[in-house]
Write a protein that holds these residues in place. Structure first.
Motif, PDB file in Angstrom:
ATOM      1  N   THR A  74      50.058  32.922  50.748  1.00  0.00           N
ATOM      2  CA  THR A  74      50.493  34.286  50.475  1.00  0.00           C
ATOM      3  C   THR A  74      51.707  34.349  49.553  1.00  0.00           C
ATOM      4  OG1 THR A  74      51.778  34.318  52.542  1.00  0.00           O
ATOM      5  CG2 THR A  74      49.535  35.224  52.605  1.00  0.00           C
ATOM      6  N   GLN A  75      52.379  33.216  49.351  1.00  0.00           N
ATOM      7  CA  GLN A  75      53.453  33.159  48.368  1.00  0.00           C
ATOM      8  C   GLN A  75      52.939  32.703  47.002  1.00  0.00           C
ATOM      9  OE1 GLN A  75      57.268  31.390  49.543  1.00  0.00           O
ATOM     10  NE2 GLN A  75      56.544  31.376  51.658  1.00  0.00           N
ATOM     11  N   SER A  76      51.671  32.371  46.941  1.00  0.00           N
ATOM     12  CA  SER A  76      51.057  31.890  45.705  1.00  0.00           C
ATOM     13  C   SER A  76      50.455  33.067  44.943  1.00  0.00           C
ATOM     14  CB  SER A  76      49.970  30.864  46.023  1.00  0.00           C
ATOM     15  OG  SER A  76      50.511  29.755  46.714  1.00  0.00           O
ATOM     16  N   ARG A  77      50.876  33.246  43.701  1.00  0.00           N
ATOM     17  CA  ARG A  77      50.383  34.377  42.916  1.00  0.00           C
ATOM     18  C   ARG A  77      48.870  34.336  42.723  1.00  0.00           C
ATOM     19  NH1 ARG A  77      54.134  37.552  40.225  1.00  0.00           N
ATOM     20  NH2 ARG A  77      56.283  36.926  40.551  1.00  0.00           N
ATOM     21  N   LEU A  78      48.303  33.142  42.752  1.00  0.00           N
ATOM     22  CA  LEU A  78      46.854  33.017  42.580  1.00  0.00           C
ATOM     23  C   LEU A  78      46.104  33.807  43.652  1.00  0.00           C
ATOM     24  CD1 LEU A  78      44.772  31.516  40.723  1.00  0.00           C
ATOM     25  CD2 LEU A  78      44.628  29.795  42.534  1.00  0.00           C
ATOM     26  N   LEU A  79      46.689  33.921  44.834  1.00  0.00           N
ATOM     27  CA  LEU A  79      46.068  34.675  45.922  1.00  0.00           C
ATOM     28  C   LEU A  79      46.773  36.007  46.154  1.00  0.00           C
ATOM     29  CD1 LEU A  79      43.894  34.782  48.089  1.00  0.00           C
ATOM     30  CD2 LEU A  79      45.445  33.565  49.630  1.00  0.00           C
ATOM     31  N   ALA A  80      48.105  36.019  46.051  1.00  0.00           N
ATOM     32  CA  ALA A  80      48.861  37.235  46.351  1.00  0.00           C
ATOM     33  C   ALA A  80      48.519  38.382  45.394  1.00  0.00           C
ATOM     34  CB  ALA A  80      50.365  36.944  46.301  1.00  0.00           C
ATOM     35  N   LYS A  81      48.257  38.051  44.130  1.00  0.00           N
ATOM     36  CA  LYS A  81      47.957  39.115  43.164  1.00  0.00           C
ATOM     37  C   LYS A  81      46.609  39.780  43.426  1.00  0.00           C
ATOM     38  CE  LYS A  81      51.073  38.623  39.376  1.00  0.00           C
ATOM     39  NZ  LYS A  81      51.230  38.939  37.942  1.00  0.00           N
ATOM     40  N   PRO A  82      45.507  39.040  43.567  1.00  0.00           N
ATOM     41  CA  PRO A  82      44.241  39.740  43.850  1.00  0.00           C
ATOM     42  C   PRO A  82      44.231  40.456  45.195  1.00  0.00           C
ATOM     43  CG  PRO A  82      43.936  37.356  43.920  1.00  0.00           C
ATOM     44  CD  PRO A  82      45.282  37.593  43.340  1.00  0.00           C
ATOM     45  N   LEU A  83      45.099  40.019  46.136  1.00  0.00           N
ATOM     46  CA  LEU A  83      45.235  40.724  47.408  1.00  0.00           C
ATOM     47  C   LEU A  83      46.157  41.932  47.277  1.00  0.00           C
ATOM     48  CD1 LEU A  83      45.615  37.792  49.982  1.00  0.00           C
ATOM     49  CD2 LEU A  83      43.736  39.446  49.893  1.00  0.00           C
ATOM     50  N   LEU A  84      46.812  42.059  46.125  1.00  0.00           N
ATOM     51  CA  LEU A  84      47.769  43.117  45.838  1.00  0.00           C
ATOM     52  C   LEU A  84      48.983  43.057  46.771  1.00  0.00           C
ATOM     53  CD1 LEU A  84      47.682  45.118  43.510  1.00  0.00           C
ATOM     54  CD2 LEU A  84      47.005  46.888  45.115  1.00  0.00           C
ATOM     55  N   LEU A  85      49.359  41.843  47.146  1.00  0.00           N
ATOM     56  CA  LEU A  85      50.596  41.662  47.904  1.00  0.00           C
ATOM     57  C   LEU A  85      51.798  41.778  46.979  1.00  0.00           C
ATOM     58  CD1 LEU A  85      49.591  38.675  50.227  1.00  0.00           C
ATOM     59  CD2 LEU A  85      49.457  41.131  50.696  1.00  0.00           C
ATOM     60  N   VAL A  86      51.559  41.547  45.700  1.00  0.00           N
ATOM     61  CA  VAL A  86      52.555  41.768  44.654  1.00  0.00           C
ATOM     62  C   VAL A  86      51.866  42.538  43.532  1.00  0.00           C
ATOM     63  CG1 VAL A  86      53.901  39.699  45.203  1.00  0.00           C
ATOM     64  CG2 VAL A  86      52.022  39.543  43.564  1.00  0.00           C
ATOM     65  N   LEU A  87      52.660  43.057  42.603  1.00  0.00           N
ATOM     66  CA  LEU A  87      52.096  43.846  41.503  1.00  0.00           C
ATOM     67  C   LEU A  87      51.051  43.046  40.735  1.00  0.00           C
ATOM     68  CD1 LEU A  87      52.275  46.490  39.855  1.00  0.00           C
ATOM     69  CD2 LEU A  87      53.995  45.349  38.430  1.00  0.00           C
ATOM     70  N   HIS A  88      49.909  43.662  40.485  1.00  0.00           N
ATOM     71  CA  HIS A  88      48.813  43.011  39.766  1.00  0.00           C
ATOM     72  C   HIS A  88      48.162  44.029  38.847  1.00  0.00           C
ATOM     73  CE1 HIS A  88      44.566  41.060  39.819  1.00  0.00           C
ATOM     74  NE2 HIS A  88      45.298  40.537  38.844  1.00  0.00           N
ATOM     75  N   GLY A  89      48.249  43.790  37.548  1.00  0.00           N
ATOM     76  CA  GLY A  89      47.691  44.731  36.580  1.00  0.00           C
ATOM     77  C   GLY A  89      46.207  44.957  36.758  1.00  0.00           C
ATOM     78  N   GLY A  90      45.497  43.964  37.314  1.00  0.00           N
ATOM     79  CA  GLY A  90      44.067  44.101  37.527  1.00  0.00           C
ATOM     80  C   GLY A  90      43.709  44.807  38.811  1.00  0.00           C
ATOM     81  N   GLY A  91      44.733  45.229  39.577  1.00  0.00           N
ATOM     82  CA  GLY A  91      44.469  45.915  40.836  1.00  0.00           C
ATOM     83  C   GLY A  91      44.063  44.964  41.947  1.00  0.00           C
ATOM     84  N   GLN A  92      43.581  45.521  43.026  1.00  0.00           N
ATOM     85  CA  GLN A  92      43.164  44.721  44.185  1.00  0.00           C
ATOM     86  C   GLN A  92      41.736  44.244  43.983  1.00  0.00           C
ATOM     87  OE1 GLN A  92      43.661  46.616  47.983  1.00  0.00           O
ATOM     88  NE2 GLN A  92      43.102  44.786  49.142  1.00  0.00           N
ATOM     89  N   ILE A  93      41.570  42.940  44.031  1.00  0.00           N
ATOM     90  CA  ILE A  93      40.258  42.329  43.816  1.00  0.00           C
ATOM     91  C   ILE A  93      39.691  41.785  45.126  1.00  0.00           C
ATOM     92  CG2 ILE A  93      38.996  40.594  42.480  1.00  0.00           C
ATOM     93  CD1 ILE A  93      40.321  42.785  40.807  1.00  0.00           C
TER      94      ILE A  93
END
Length: 211
Positions: A144-163
C-alpha cells in the motif's frame, strides 16, 4: 577613453559557441538522448545491474504482473471506459504522460529457459525495461506504500483514476504478492528462488500465485 576590443574569432565561432551553450542547457533540463524536444523521454533507457537490498522477481513480473499492466482495464469512475496502463497518454514509454512509470506495450516475453538469455541479454530487453520501471514504483514488502498498487487503488492521487476496486481484486493480490515476496538478500532478480512463487514450483512452467 576606451579601446574597442574586436572579436577576432573565426567566422561562425560566436554562433557555434551560442549553439553549444544552448545544447548544454537543454541537456541539463532533460533534453538529451537525441530528442528534438527537451521535455521528451530520452531516446535510450539504461538499465544497470543493481546492488544491495532485496530484488523482486523478474520471472514473476514477466508472467504475472506485466500482463496486468498491458491489459485493457475499466476505469471505475470512467463510465465503463477502458484503457491500458501502458496505453498512449498513460504510461506508454513514448507517448505517456503518467509520471515515472514507463512501459513498452509491445515488450516480448523473454525465454528464461534459453541459456543464451544471460542476465546481460535480459537487461537489454524491453521486458526488462518494464520490470525495472515497475520495480522503481515499489516499496519492497509494503504494497500500500507502493505507487504501483496505491495509484490504481486511488490511495494517492492518480491521473488515470481508480482502476482497481480494492485489495481483494485478483490483480491487486498478484501485485501485492510480487511486492511481498522479494528474492533472498544477496540474490538478484533472476534467482531460482522465484520457483516458490508458482504452482507447481517452477518459474518456467508453473502458474502464478495466488491463482
Amino acid at each position: 577613453m576606451y579601446r574597442r576590443v574586436m572579436d577576432v574569432r573565426a567566422p561562425g565561432a560566436a554562433a557555434l559557441s551560442l549553439s553549444l551553450a544552448l545544447s548544454l542547457g537543454l541537456t541539463a533540463c532533460g533534453g538529451g538522448g537525441g530528442s528534438a524536444n527537451p521535455l521528451s523521454n530520452p531516446a535510450t533507457v539504461s538499465n544497470p545491474a543493481t546492488t544491495g537490498g532485496q530484488r523482486l522477481s523478474f520471472a514473476y513480473f514477466q508472467k504475472c504482473i506485466n500482463p496486468i499492466l498491458i491489459a485493457q482495464l475499466p476505469a471505475l469512475q470512467g463510465g465503463g471506459a477502458t484503457n491500458s496502463c501502458a496505453g498512449a497518454g498513460c504510461h506508454d514509454t513514448t507517448t505517456g504522460a503518467g509520471g515515472a512509470l514507463r512501459l513498452v506495450p509491445s515488450a516480448q516475453e523473454v525465454d528464461l529457459g534459453d541459456p543464451a538469455n544471460t542476465p546481460d541479454v535480459i537487461r537489454a530487453s524491453d521486458m526488462y525495461k518494464n520490470f525495472y520501471s515497475a520495480q522503481g514504483a515499489v516499496v519492497v514488502g509494503s504494497p500500500t506504500q507502493s505507487r504501483l498498487l496505491a495509484k490504481p487503488l486511488l490511495l494517492v492521487l492518480h491521473g488515470g483514476g481508480q482502476i482497481i476496486q480494492d485489495t481483494s481484486d485478483p490483480n491487486a493480490q498478484r501485485i501485492s504478492y510480487w511486492i511481498t515476496h522479494p528474492m533472498p538478500t544477496g540474490q538478484d532478480e533472476f534467482s531460482v528462488a522465484a520457483d516458490a512463487l508458482f504452482t507447481p514450483a517452477n518459474r518456467l512452467t508453473g502458474a502464478c500465485n495466488p491463482p
